[in-house]
Scaffold this active site. Structure first.
Site, PDB file in Angstrom:
ATOM      1  N   LYS A 107       0.792  -1.369  -0.104  1.00 24.71           N
ATOM      2  CA  LYS A 107      -0.165  -0.472  -0.322  1.00 24.71           C
ATOM      3  C   LYS A 107       1.300   1.136   0.293  1.00 24.71           C
ATOM      4  CE  LYS A 107      -4.671   0.662   0.012  1.00 24.71           C
ATOM      5  NZ  LYS A 107      -5.832   0.140  -0.209  1.00 24.71           N
TER       6      LYS A 107
HETATM    7  P1  NAD Z   1     -12.977   8.095  -2.962  1.00 26.83           P
HETATM    8  O1  NAD Z   1     -11.586   9.544  -2.396  1.00 26.83           O
HETATM    9  O2  NAD Z   1     -13.131   8.110  -4.026  1.00 26.83           O
HETATM   10  O3  NAD Z   1     -14.048   8.584  -1.338  1.00 26.83           O
HETATM   11  C1  NAD Z   1     -14.068   8.782  -0.398  1.00 26.83           C
HETATM   12  C2  NAD Z   1     -15.010   9.556   0.024  1.00 26.83           C
HETATM   13  O4  NAD Z   1     -15.631   9.388   1.379  1.00 26.83           O
HETATM   14  C3  NAD Z   1     -15.808  11.095  -0.552  1.00 26.83           C
HETATM   15  O5  NAD Z   1     -16.978  11.689  -0.625  1.00 26.83           O
HETATM   16  C4  NAD Z   1     -15.065  11.740   1.111  1.00 26.83           C
HETATM   17  O6  NAD Z   1     -16.086  13.369   0.906  1.00 26.83           O
HETATM   18  C5  NAD Z   1     -16.175  11.382   2.027  1.00 26.83           C
HETATM   19  N1  NAD Z   1     -15.683  10.598   3.350  1.00 26.83           N
HETATM   20  C6  NAD Z   1     -14.052  12.104   3.574  1.00 26.83           C
HETATM   21  N2  NAD Z   1     -14.085  11.555   4.934  1.00 26.83           N
HETATM   22  C7  NAD Z   1     -15.425  11.751   5.360  1.00 26.83           C
HETATM   23  C8  NAD Z   1     -16.009  11.192   6.584  1.00 26.83           C
HETATM   24  N3  NAD Z   1     -15.320  11.733   7.780  1.00 26.83           N
HETATM   25  N4  NAD Z   1     -17.144  11.450   6.462  1.00 26.83           N
HETATM   26  C9  NAD Z   1     -17.568  10.811   5.761  1.00 26.83           C
HETATM   27  N5  NAD Z   1     -17.097  11.054   4.063  1.00 26.83           N
HETATM   28  C10 NAD Z   1     -16.355  11.496   4.326  1.00 26.83           C
HETATM   29  O7  NAD Z   1     -12.097   6.816  -1.616  1.00 26.83           O
HETATM   30  P2  NAD Z   1     -12.864   5.872  -2.271  1.00 26.83           P
HETATM   31  O8  NAD Z   1     -11.533   5.023  -3.816  1.00 26.83           O
HETATM   32  O9  NAD Z   1     -13.978   5.087  -3.047  1.00 26.83           O
HETATM   33  O10 NAD Z   1     -12.273   4.584  -1.043  1.00 26.83           O
HETATM   34  C11 NAD Z   1     -12.999   4.517   0.200  1.00 26.83           C
HETATM   35  C12 NAD Z   1     -12.809   3.606   0.942  1.00 26.83           C
HETATM   36  O11 NAD Z   1     -12.617   2.237   0.289  1.00 26.83           O
HETATM   37  C13 NAD Z   1     -11.159   3.617   1.506  1.00 26.83           C
HETATM   38  O12 NAD Z   1     -11.448   2.977   2.930  1.00 26.83           O
HETATM   39  C14 NAD Z   1     -10.494   2.855   0.871  1.00 26.83           C
HETATM   40  O13 NAD Z   1      -9.256   1.842   0.917  1.00 26.83           O
HETATM   41  C15 NAD Z   1     -11.579   1.747  -0.169  1.00 26.83           C
HETATM   42  N6  NAD Z   1     -11.472   0.622  -1.200  1.00 26.83           N
HETATM   43  C16 NAD Z   1     -11.706   1.499  -1.996  1.00 26.83           C
HETATM   44  C17 NAD Z   1     -11.277   0.900  -3.429  1.00 26.83           C
HETATM   45  C18 NAD Z   1     -11.009   1.771  -4.668  1.00 26.83           C
HETATM   46  O14 NAD Z   1     -11.438   0.867  -5.710  1.00 26.83           O
HETATM   47  N7  NAD Z   1     -11.512   2.549  -4.738  1.00 26.83           N
HETATM   48  C19 NAD Z   1     -10.343  -0.390  -3.667  1.00 26.83           C
HETATM   49  C20 NAD Z   1     -10.329  -1.508  -2.239  1.00 26.83           C
HETATM   50  C21 NAD Z   1     -10.940  -0.031  -0.698  1.00 26.83           C
END
Ligand code: NAD
Length: 476
Positions: A107
């Protein structure tokens, strides 16, 4: 530990790991070898922006190299730190093993608030970070392959791929150095939606078995279930959209940085998403009650809670007030180890992160294979498949003419049957299959072992077993 005696994210992952290995019979020392993070590289680099040099701190952590390349996203957030990156790298090891993606776990993270920079500045910063990692083989098609995570997406992955290609001009597999790229830069159809789509497939598989539904004290199918989602970013948006549009779920709550929207009759996910894009948050959205205290909405009544933003949001301070009988961890680490104990004691069923959000790495795996094979999925077979189907349809049409009114083909059978699968359909099919099989492997352990009472422990048991087998095969 923090003020509430809450373990850190990495400690939480280790505690959950320990709970599982206590039920296993691993060779002495192997348990420790699997748990520890192999290496974490910290880099500080300067970029000249707005007339002065700004210094940024980034990390790339490699948890386990039992399979290579190692794989895991790169996160952009002001809160990024070593402990978090190491916890996320460990989860990647277990996640890849669970869904049989042939990678070790890694990561990366950059301590930055991307919203404070314009596109050109972000490109300069990303390229410099990529350069620092690539020159140490921490971005490399056969050694370390990043992907998007919080705060990054297709755009950043395209810059990283281009930076690597500029530094490795004769590497024919350069595009396989990173996944999550846009289609025109070597990406794959269905990668952007993949993690949210995987959450949908995970829930569908959960609702296929009466025993699982009963364990959560629920009944029926996904249709009509009330859902609260935290974080309408890549993962949360796609999960909410597909569950509402295709499975009949009612999205009653959406929690974002600036508060939460709540409407028991259901929120229009697309409209909220557009509103956030335009206004930067959910505040002011019509047709819903707005609460400035967003996190409190995690505690509202609902059937399914989907934390899809960041880690540690369900912790010792609120776990006992969470009412959802089923939580699916779309984010990584949203439930701390302490909260997990409280929820399990209450009988809450938790579909764990290492499985629930594995759709992303699964489709990343397909993208990496596509890049290495230098051909789009379906390109060779599609028309051949259509030609064979045409043969069957021709025969059925002959029968149709012969039988007259007694039988006829259903109106859209021919159209549907004749179409060969394109890349998107193949990717979705591969993802669906992966999510079903991985869930079934956890389910078997959950139901058949008397000492396993939850899906997280089951997930760890399945994945640690696979990682241990890899180490044994290497002679360790
Ligand atoms: P992203 O940046 O696209 O979205 C995150 C969202 O959460 C945003 O809309 C942001 O405004 C919101 N946010 C941030 N802080 C917040 C808070 N305190 N309260 C409420 N909302 C809040 O990120 P993502 O890619 O969707 O990732 C989200 C989670 O999923 C992370 O934990 C990431 O590790 C996990 N993840 C993502 C992927 C991927 O393919 N993108 C894959 C596996 C896991």
């Amino acid at each position: 530990m923090n003020q509430r005696n809450e373990p850190s994210f990495r400690e939480s992952v280790d505690l959950m790991f320990n709970r599982a290995v206590a039920l296993m019979d691993l060779a002495p020392g192997l348990e420790e070898k699997i748990r520890v993070c192999n290496a974490t590289y910290t880099v500080r680099f300067g970029v000249r922006l707005r007339g002065q040099i700004q210094t940024f701190t980034g990390y790339r952590s490699v948890h386990s190299e039992h399979m290579e390349p190692v794989k895991g996203g790169i996160r952009y957030a002001p809160s990024v730190h070593q402990d978090e990156v190491e916890a996320l790298a460990a989860l990647m090891t277990y996640k890849c093993a669970l869904v049989e993606a042939p990678f070790g776990g890694s990561k990366g993270g950059l301590r930055i608030d991307p919203r404070q920079y314009d596109e050109h500045e972000l490109e300069q910063i990303t390229r410099r970070f990529a350069y620092e990692l690539a020159k140490r083989d921490l971005i490399h098609p056969s050694q370390n392959v990043p992907a998007p995570d919080m705060g990054t997406g297709e755009r950043e992955m395209a810059w990283i791929a281009d930076q690597y290609a500029r530094m490795n001009t004769t590497d024919i597999n350069a595009r396989a150095c990173v996944t999550g790229k846009p289609l025109n830069a070597g990406g794959i159809a269905g990668r952007v939606e993949a993690t949210g789509r995987g959450v949908q497939y995970a829930l569908r598989e959960f609702f296929r078995d009466e025993r699982d539904i009963e364990k959560a004290g629920m009944s029926g199918s996904l249709d009509g279930k009330q859902v609260i989602v935290q974080g309408l970013g890549n993962v949360g948006y796609h999960a909410a959209k597909f569950l509402a549009e295709e499975d009949g779920c009612v999205i009653t709550g959406i929690i974002e940085r600036d508060g939460a929207l709540f409407n028991p009759a259901g929120l229009d996910v697309e409209a909220v998403h557009n509103w956030i894009r335009k206004h930067g948050g959910v505040t002011g959205f019509p047709d819903a009650a707005h609460s400035a205290e967003g996190a409190a909405v995690l505690e509202e009544e609902c059937d399914i809670l989907i934390p899809a933003a960041l880690e540690g949001v369900i912790n010792l301070s609120n776990a006992d007030r969470i009412k959802a009988p089923l939580i699916i961890e779309a984010a990584n680490g949203p439930i701390t180890a302490g909260a997990d104990d409280i929820l399990r004691a209450k009988g809450t069923v938790i579909i764990p992160d290492m499985y629930a959000n594995a759709g992303g790495v699964t489709v990343s795996y397909f993208e990496w294979v596509k890049n290495l094979s230098h051909i789009r999925f379906g390109r060779m077979q599609r028309r051949q498949e259509e030609a064979r189907h045409q043969l069957v349809v021709d025969e059925l049409e002959r029968l149709d003419r012969y039988l007259g009114d007694a039988w006829s083909m259903s109106p859209d059978f021919k159209k549907k049957y004749l179409r060969g699968a394109d890349e998107l359909e193949l990717v979705r099919s591969g993802l669906d299959d992966t999510m079903r099989i991985a869930y079934q492997s956890m389910r078997t352990v959950w139901h058949e072992r008397e000492d396993v009472h939850d899906l997280r422990t089951a997930a760890y048991l399945v994945s640690i077993d696979k990682v241990a087998a890899s180490y044994r095969a290497k002679g360790l």
